[in-house]
Write an enzyme that holds these catalytic residues in place. Sequence first.
Site, PDB file in Angstrom:
ATOM      1  N   ARG A  53     -61.878 -11.360  34.927  1.00  0.00           N
ATOM      2  CA  ARG A  53     -60.579 -10.717  35.169  1.00  0.00           C
ATOM      3  C   ARG A  53     -60.408 -10.494  36.676  1.00  0.00           C
ATOM      4  O   ARG A  53     -61.311  -9.997  37.333  1.00  0.00           O
ATOM      5  CB  ARG A  53     -60.518  -9.363  34.458  1.00  0.00           C
ATOM      6  CG  ARG A  53     -60.280  -9.511  32.972  1.00  0.00           C
ATOM      7  CD  ARG A  53     -60.157  -8.124  32.353  1.00  0.00           C
ATOM      8  NE  ARG A  53     -58.882  -7.495  32.698  1.00  0.00           N
ATOM      9  CZ  ARG A  53     -57.741  -7.757  32.087  1.00  0.00           C
ATOM     10  NH1 ARG A  53     -57.693  -8.616  31.082  1.00  0.00           N
ATOM     11  NH2 ARG A  53     -56.628  -7.141  32.444  1.00  0.00           N
ATOM     12  N   GLY A 137     -62.024 -10.483  61.070  1.00  0.00           N
ATOM     13  CA  GLY A 137     -60.997 -10.336  60.023  1.00  0.00           C
ATOM     14  C   GLY A 137     -59.627 -10.774  60.473  1.00  0.00           C
ATOM     15  O   GLY A 137     -59.407 -11.934  60.811  1.00  0.00           O
ATOM     16  N   GLY A 190     -64.684  -2.595  49.689  1.00  0.00           N
ATOM     17  CA  GLY A 190     -64.622  -4.060  49.743  1.00  0.00           C
ATOM     18  C   GLY A 190     -64.815  -4.660  51.117  1.00  0.00           C
ATOM     19  O   GLY A 190     -64.416  -5.791  51.362  1.00  0.00           O
ATOM     20  N   LYS A 208     -71.014 -13.821  64.171  1.00  0.00           N
ATOM     21  CA  LYS A 208     -69.692 -13.785  64.804  1.00  0.00           C
ATOM     22  C   LYS A 208     -69.816 -13.881  66.326  1.00  0.00           C
ATOM     23  O   LYS A 208     -69.039 -14.578  66.984  1.00  0.00           O
ATOM     24  CB  LYS A 208     -68.961 -12.500  64.403  1.00  0.00           C
ATOM     25  CG  LYS A 208     -68.648 -12.454  62.901  1.00  0.00           C
ATOM     26  CD  LYS A 208     -68.213 -11.062  62.471  1.00  0.00           C
ATOM     27  CE  LYS A 208     -67.858 -11.013  61.000  1.00  0.00           C
ATOM     28  NZ  LYS A 208     -67.674  -9.637  60.509  1.00  0.00           N
ATOM     29  N   GLY A 307     -62.106  -6.974  54.921  1.00  0.00           N
ATOM     30  CA  GLY A 307     -61.242  -6.692  53.772  1.00  0.00           C
ATOM     31  C   GLY A 307     -60.407  -7.903  53.427  1.00  0.00           C
ATOM     32  O   GLY A 307     -60.092  -8.734  54.295  1.00  0.00           O
TER      33      GLY A 307
HETATM   34  N1  HSE Z   1     -68.778  -7.719  55.986  1.00  0.00           N
HETATM   35  C1  HSE Z   1     -67.976  -8.010  57.127  1.00  0.00           C
HETATM   36  C2  HSE Z   1     -67.748  -6.718  57.898  1.00  0.00           C
HETATM   37  C3  HSE Z   1     -66.619  -8.550  56.765  1.00  0.00           C
HETATM   38  O1  HSE Z   1     -68.076  -5.644  57.417  1.00  0.00           O
HETATM   39  O2  HSE Z   1     -67.238  -6.802  58.995  1.00  0.00           O
HETATM   40  C4  HSE Z   1     -66.517 -10.013  56.790  1.00  0.00           C
HETATM   41  O3  HSE Z   1     -66.845 -10.584  58.000  1.00  0.00           O
END
Ligand code: HSE
Length: 443
Positions: A53, A137, A190, A208, A307
């Site tokens: 779901r 993000g 999340g 990153k 997120g």
């Molecule tokens: N888990 C990562 C963060 C998000 O907390 O920044 C995705 O890159």
Amino acid sequence: MTAPRTIGIGILGLGTVGQGVWKHLTEKKADLEARLGVRIDLRGASVRNLRKRRAVRIPSSRLTSDPHAIVDDPKVHVVCELIGGTTRARELTLRALRLGKVVVSANKALLCEHGPEIFRAVRRHGGQFLFEASVAGGIPIIKAIREGLVANRFELIVGILNGTCNHILTRMGEDGLSFADALKEAQELGFAEADPTLDVDGIDAWHKASILAWLAHGKWAPRNRTLVEGIRKIGPADIDFARRFGFALKHLAVVRRDFRQNWMTVGVYPALVPNRDILARVSGVNNGITLKGDVVGATTLAGRGAGGDATASAVIGDIVDAIAALTGAAPQGLSAEALAAREKSGRALRMADEEEIVAPFYLRLSLLDQAGVSEGVYRVFSRHKVSIARVIQYEHPNQGRGTVTLSTYPVNERRMAAVVRGLKGLRTVLEEPVVLRIFSPES
Ligand code: HSE
């Protein structure tokens, strides 16, 4: 007038980000079609579990458990790889690239570990690999470096790149939450990776930072030449020291480049950031990145760094770039020539030596509570010519030990490592010292 072309989009993986992309692309479809002058056909998504779901309703006819059905579909021009990991994701990414398709990816681990192989496939088969969503993000940092700030060389890129760490440090510092409770909250909201150790041990931010370093300087920083520290060791005394002396505790990714000596450093670690620095005010799940360019000066971008919705925003930005490139509206991404030029400049660049990396440091020591103990500690600092700037001592009555927190004047990594080794050799130092860097744009 020629009829508008149709561009097919396929999605691999319907986790938080995949669902965000489906939802917002569906909602914005008519608007984007009008802007781009093409039809967008969201052809389908592959999932592991067809019965699961999901918050976003997707017709079952659009779902498949076979990712190859998406990648190989001749009507899919743009493949969004949102499954994560580096095994299946690598295989599917390379397969799509070998078919000359555009791959849009949020997968920083994949890019960081297999970047050269991915870009070889791009060059050989004429596709594209777009990765805005892999760093910070929703903040368009890749596009900023690649396009808007293209006139610059960057001597410093410093950022808060992990939303989960920033959320945890903010909640510990401002609201007194424990590390465990703040992490649980980040997971529930999340932000965290499927395996949150990647967040709290600094690996996610390292991926990153490596991508930003490569993009800005053309070199993949080897893991064994990169300082990677997480935030597990941060405790209340560290937060107290920071608050008293006007710092915020932040998990930073720092990429420095010395253009004269032609070296670069990449480091990911918790640091004390002066409250006057704009990054000290980037709190919660937000990310922030300051780029110091030789033309623009210091520019900071901040916004939601994790997120589903924020990351979906970056994925959709890349999809639109891909469509523009495919329909000839504008050249996008990294061309074969741009990739070759980047690699050429990266070949001559070296990683900095430990003597060249300098910062003021903060230390927390757990000491035996006895006369003369401080003298032994200070002797280690003076033996290595490291000057102490500030000290606080906390007593723990009847426990036979005390906590000392202190900061130093700027010192290079090699000398500081010698101090830490010396301190660990003292009988009176009861626990592994906690060592943090104090961030300063100048050092
Ligand atoms: N888990 C990562 C963060 C998000 O907390 O920044 C995705 O890159």
